[in-house]
Design an enzyme around this catalytic site. Sequence first.
Site, PDB file in Angstrom:
ATOM      1  N   ASP A  59       0.859  -1.175   0.000  1.00 53.21           N
ATOM      2  CA  ASP A  59       0.000   0.000   0.000  1.00 53.21           C
ATOM      3  C   ASP A  59       0.902   1.234   0.000  1.00 53.21           C
ATOM      4  O   ASP A  59       2.113   1.151   0.224  1.00 53.21           O
ATOM      5  CB  ASP A  59      -0.985  -0.002   1.170  1.00 53.21           C
ATOM      6  CG  ASP A  59      -2.211   0.871   0.849  1.00 53.21           C
ATOM      7  OD1 ASP A  59      -2.163   1.624  -0.142  1.00 53.21           O
ATOM      8  OD2 ASP A  59      -3.205   0.804   1.591  1.00 53.21           O
ATOM      9  N   TYR A  60       0.291   2.363  -0.244  1.00 51.71           N
ATOM     10  CA  TYR A  60       1.017   3.606  -0.492  1.00 51.71           C
ATOM     11  C   TYR A  60       1.948   3.925   0.681  1.00 51.71           C
ATOM     12  O   TYR A  60       1.477   4.198   1.783  1.00 51.71           O
ATOM     13  CB  TYR A  60      -0.013   4.717  -0.663  1.00 51.71           C
ATOM     14  CG  TYR A  60       0.466   5.932  -1.388  1.00 51.71           C
ATOM     15  CD1 TYR A  60       0.014   6.224  -2.669  1.00 51.71           C
ATOM     16  CD2 TYR A  60       1.362   6.803  -0.799  1.00 51.71           C
ATOM     17  CE1 TYR A  60       0.442   7.343  -3.336  1.00 51.71           C
ATOM     18  CE2 TYR A  60       1.800   7.916  -1.457  1.00 51.71           C
ATOM     19  CZ  TYR A  60       1.335   8.187  -2.725  1.00 51.71           C
ATOM     20  OH  TYR A  60       1.767   9.302  -3.378  1.00 51.71           O
TER      21      TYR A  60
END
Length: 763
Positions: free
Chosen positions: A281-282
């Site tokens: 994820d980011y």
Amino acid sequence: MIRVHLRQTAVAVVLLAGCTALAAAQALTQQQIEHRIDALLRQMTPQEKVGQLVQYNGDTPEAATQAKAGQVGSLLNVYGADRINELQRAAEQSRLKIPLIFGYDVIHGYRTIFPVPLGGAASWDPQLIEQSERVAAKEATAAGVKWTFAPMVDIARDPRWGRIVEGAGEDPYLGSVVAAARVRGFQGNDMADPQSLVACAKHFVGYGAAEGGRDYNTADMSEQTLREIYLPPFHAAVKAGVGTLMSAFEDLNGVPTSGNPHTLTEILRKEWHFDGFVVSDYDSIHELVPHGFAADDEQAALEALTAGVEMDMADGVYAKWLPQLVKSGKLPMSVLDEAVRRVLRVKFRAGLFQHPYYTNAERERTEILTPQNREVARRLGAESLVLLKNQNDILPLPRSGKKIAVIGPLADDQANQLGSWVGRGQAADVITPLQGIEAKVPQGTVLHARGVDISSLDKQEISGATGAAPAPVGATGAAATQHEAGPATIEGAVRVAQQADAVVLFLGEPGGMSGEASSRAFLNLPGQQEQLLESIEATGKPVVLVLESGRPLDIRWAAEHVPAIVQAWYPGTEAGNAIADVLFGDVDPSGRLPLSWPRSVGQIPVYYDHKNTGRPSSNDRWHTGYLDESKEPLFPFGYGLSYSTFRYSNLRVLTPQITPAGMLRVSAEVQNTGRQTATEVVQFYIHERVGPTSRPVRELKGFERITLRPGENRTVEFSKSAQVLGSYDPQMHFVVPSGTYDVWVAPNAAAAGVTGTVQVAPK
Ligand code: BGC
């Protein structure tokens, strides 16, 4: 690091109806793909290998140069056919000509926006959900996007968590059915089809169990809960052929999920044999450092890749550290090669090597926001609505002879019909509820007033903790189709209501109050909406409350005082038409709650498949419950009314004695006992009476949507493998214990429905 969010900015896309699919790529066999990968791996330098594992955010000036140099494998938040093709041409000029894969959050539609995922799940209609994702895939690929960061399949049981809106609710069975439908819709029969997106099941895993409903927060759960509740929708996505998964932000049982070998290697790779790739994820690889799991980014890169996160989203940690880690021998080349192999495998499967230019300006011009696409949004929008209350059959509304007042801050608001994460969806495309209602009564009179504004809610107003701000004075509500000038006031709205025969009140949360980093500690109607509601109700006019929100809100007062309540979530581009279809009875309400609706925040988490406890009864004080609140939800999981009524009878257990290898077959009759054709969602639940671990009071194992004419009676049969009765024992072996199991066919998780038992005997 500065993070550029490109989620809600406007884009000018020329839109025309039509569809011109490019020819699908000739599929390569798996063996051919592996040979091609072997050949590439032999030629790749360590830098080029690392490049494939790097994903950068946004369309930067250096993107083309990085692509030509083989320094990047993927970009996110870049779209537009021409630009995508330009960047793909740059990648084609790289030494090994490996194409880029363009990722984007196509969460509930690309330009044609469908109901938020929680609303879609409330349709309990996997076919239509699949169709909506097919449309999303066609639109997104036309604009050059080839990979969506969806579906979000996190089970969520805490409506304080803003991201509950992105999933399918609280139940692992419903969640699994919806997950598989979304994957099929995005990917179609073949990911290589120019109109197919590669899907990404996220966030692996347990993200929805964030303590206190606070986004990104720790999740701590037993291995049994992980396996029985949180993993099943991911497994369903993998079984449906999902191309990729996304790891999560949170720390699960002490090990952050973006560096967790137990979930990423042991379960995903070894138990499930998943052979696609996992993207972080980011920023979540870098975040292993503040988690206290890695000392620095170098260690974070090593931990994440070794655990099984193959692609690094946005934080640049792999780009910076993997080459050195290989050089120093800390990272074996075999680990790097395996990661690159997985990324390349997905690129081959997606047809990118054969058809890197899967779109063009013509596709982009003709395939987006077509009337056909909008029609699917309207249908799913209508099916997502849940009728929670309908005293004295106040709904459906009459089409003529009555003045209808359409009141509330969301009644004529375009942007907030779309929800929290809207791709390239545009407010200007949206039909508002007011417009939808006007279209149903061309000869009638419609009055409108906002009453209060919620567009600029600040944190204080949202919380309700400090009391509401005083009402602005002066302005009056507008009548007919005029929109008020100046500030909205409760007094003005009351005056409008007084002139009408019936009021439809549109209240809820602005779309931005749901989604990432949008947790709430209170679930009240934000701002002054509760006062507006109570003031309108006090006029004595019949009131229909339509709630728009990405989570259940605390509506105890409304449930007691308002005769009709519809939960509309955020229906998307066709919101107004979808809502009006249901309000006027053109579509029978068939949505059912994909989660238990709490009475108040203090009950959270409240979910239907809870354990019995040793003191379940509420006959005396010494039972599990609260002194000051019922322990039951306001509305149970699976609940929703129709404009008709149904009778359940004649449950038959067709297989009263089975073995774990057998089939469980149960049937029941369902009759439409009302006066109009209507759709019922018939639900099948089980309960194991005694086992090696205590079992939930009920577990959903099947459902079927059926449409019946007035008086029509239908036998509905559920035929399931006996394995659906199974569970994990304390040693984490999956078992189907011998003994007695209850079965129910019922309209929701709390209804008696019709019931029987089945015996499981050892082989
Ligand atoms: C979210 C993901 C999303 C990613 C890319 C993250 O903040 O948690 O769900 O896919 O951003 O936009």
